[in-house]
Design an enzyme around this catalytic site. Structure first.
Site, mmCIF file in Angstrom:
data_model
loop_
_atom_site.group_PDB
_atom_site.id
_atom_site.type_symbol
_atom_site.label_atom_id
_atom_site.label_comp_id
_atom_site.label_asym_id
_atom_site.label_seq_id
_atom_site.Cartn_x
_atom_site.Cartn_y
_atom_site.Cartn_z
ATOM 1 N N SER A 101 0.829 -1.198 0.000
ATOM 2 C CA SER A 101 0.000 0.000 0.000
ATOM 3 C C SER A 101 0.867 1.254 0.000
ATOM 4 C CB SER A 101 -0.959 -0.043 1.190
ATOM 5 O OG SER A 101 -1.871 1.032 1.162
ATOM 6 N N ASP A 241 -2.818 5.777 -3.476
ATOM 7 C CA ASP A 241 -1.667 5.106 -2.879
ATOM 8 C C ASP A 241 -1.178 4.005 -3.814
ATOM 9 O OD1 ASP A 241 -3.854 3.457 -2.570
ATOM 10 O OD2 ASP A 241 -3.226 2.692 -0.629
ATOM 11 N N ASP A 243 -1.468 0.740 -4.142
ATOM 12 C CA ASP A 243 -2.352 -0.279 -4.709
ATOM 13 C C ASP A 243 -3.722 0.279 -5.102
ATOM 14 O OD1 ASP A 243 -2.987 -0.026 -1.923
ATOM 15 O OD2 ASP A 243 -4.078 -1.910 -2.010
ATOM 16 N N ASP A 245 -6.270 1.885 -3.542
ATOM 17 C CA ASP A 245 -7.528 1.771 -2.799
ATOM 18 C C ASP A 245 -7.763 2.960 -1.866
ATOM 19 O OD1 ASP A 245 -5.701 1.203 -0.783
ATOM 20 O OD2 ASP A 245 -6.733 -0.601 -0.079
#
Length: 477
Positions: A101, A241, A243, A245
């Site tokens: 993340s 961010d 990834d 999400d």
């Protein structure tokens, strides 16, 4: 830094996760799915990864481990986590997302999905138990490749979902920068916003991983956003961010909007009547007319559990969001004449589109739109590389009695109310709020504050962080 489950999956140093540990946890997950009946031999399982240097190697080892346990691996490539979750739900498949993340590039992690959505805390315990039982028994090999190529299908399904949010051309007239850095959402965001008619300016694309924490945006990042906003005369800058999400939306001045405000805007966009959100989100949410608020601990598993609780109690039009802005939907919503199916995992796209659409519809600059919500000024920051043991000692001390808390806060103010849902959230006698909470997945100590005025909030945040540092130095001597 040891491997551990936190608020968002398994996390640790990349070197600690590579090889045997990633094979072991993937094997443990597969065995848990099969023994619990959530998956059957030969069922599909989806896997994707972010752009960290360590992610391809970890993904390959995990894919081989899953294949050896009898599951059929679908490689979804480098797509946002919500895209992987959406495709998994469409395939009736469990999933793994290899990502750290927003945390630094020398760390990584694995997010786990059952066929019906994110794993919960009970699942984490069961997976960890199996992983401990098979320690030393699993070979870390990558002998099955990454599985069948489903990358284009996973991306296409997510794009189709999000193109339905607005009419084509709905953002015409806006000039929007997309800070691409190394997020897996970078091309999708640019293409989608262009589809909606905005003039898109690509910014800061990097071939090296750049950790961007949308909940605690660094001073360096803010300075870049401000410079880009001036240089290109932008109406907004958007990003995510690593990834994809958690959303980042900055206004026409390059100032980031709070994530909880983005979640609130998204709830209004879809027509939610109940919002589930952690205790760290702005206290002004409860004053929003037509929206009930259910508070939880920090982390998507707790938000999801809260949404499930609300559904069990008969609630309708239920959505959730975290203080980082990642937005989840628990029920179908009719948006732009189409049905948006539930996606109970954090998504960066919905709140980004909702914020841009709200500004365009109201014909307001993003800064004016944000001000129109009249929420208390909320700020947050963190102390990085703050030992987990020190965080634990601090929280134990603060919970050790009223006199401890009063002594700790003496330079700041007098506490009159305390919430212990997650960390300690303290209301002071002048109405200001300060909240101390160790990170659930990194050696960090977080501090959240609220006040009526920006200057007061900034001063409170500075005082809070300084007080934590002083206490840590005192106990270490």
């Amino acid at each position: 830094m040891q491997l551990k489950f936190g608020t968002s999956g398994l996390r640790g140093l990349s070197e600690e996760l590579k090889g045997e540990p990633s094979a072991r946890y993937a094997t443990a997950f597969a065995r848990y799915l099969l023994t619990s009946g959530r998956s059957q031999p030969g069922d599909p399982i989806v896997i994707a990864r972010d752009f960290r240097d360590s992610s391809p190697e970890i993904a390959a080892v995990c894919a081989s481990a899953l294949s050896r346990e009898g599951l059929r691996v679908f490689d979804c490539g480098t797509v946002p986590t919500p895209a992987l979750a959406l495709y998994g739900r469409a395939c009736g498949a469990a999933g793994l997302m290899i990502t750290g993340s927003h945390i630094p590039a020398d760390r990584n992690g694995i997010k786990f999905y059952r066929p019906d959505g994110e794993i919960d805390k009970e699942d984490e315990v069961a997976i960890s138990r199996i992983a401990d039982e098979i320690a030393g028994q699993v070979a870390p090999v990558a002998d099955h490749g990454l599985g069948e190529d489903h990358a284009s299908r996973a991306a296409a399904l997510f794009i189709e979902r999000n193109r339905q949010l607005l009419p084509a051309g709905a953002l015409a007239g806006l000039k929007v920068g997309v800070y691409q850095h190394s997020t897996v959402a970078r091309d999708l965001l640019a293409d989608l916003i262009a589809f909606f008619g905005a003039d898109v300016v690509a910014l800061g694309r990097s071939e090296h991983f750049v950790p961007v924490d949308t909940e605690a945006v660094s001073t360096e990042t803010i300075e870049r956003l401000q410079a880009w906003a001036r240089e290109h005369r932008l109406d907004a800058i958007v990003s995510a961010d690593g990834d994809g999400d958690r959303p980042l939306v900055a206004d026409e001045n390059g100032a980031p909007l709070r994530g909880d405000l983005l979640g609130l805007i998204a709830c209004g966009f879809v027509g939610a009547t109940l919002a589930v959100t952690p205790v760290t989100s702005n206290s002004g949410l409860e004053r929003r007319e037509g929206l009930s608020v259910l508070r939880t601990r920090v982390g998507s598993p707790f938000v999801i559990a809260g949404m499930q609780q609300a559904l069990a109690e008969g609630a309708h039009k239920v959505a959730g969001f975290e203080a980082n802005g990642g937005t989840l939907t628990a029920t179908p919503f009719v948006v732009n004449g189409a049905t948006l199916q539930p996606l109970p995992t954090r998504d960066c796209v919905l709140p980004i589109v909702a914020a841009l659409a709200a500004a365009a519809e109201a014909k307001l600059a993003l800064s004016a739109l944000a001000a129109s919500y009249r929420l208390p000024v909320a700020l947050s920051d963190r102390l990085e590389n703050f030992p987990v043991e020190t965080s634990a000692r601090l929280m134990a001390y603060l919970r050790g009695g009223d006199e401890n808390l009063a002594a700790f806060l003496a330079p700041i103010g007098r506490p009159v109310a305390v919430s212990d849902i997650d960390g300690l959230r303290v209301t002071l006698d002048d109405g200001r709020i300060i909240h101390f909470r160790p990170s659930g997945n990194a050696p960090e100590m977080r501090c959240y504050v609220e006040a009526d005025m920006a200057e007061a909030a900034e001063g409170l945040l500075s005082s809070g962080l300084s007080t934590i540092r002083h206490w840590a130095r005192t106990v270490s001597n």
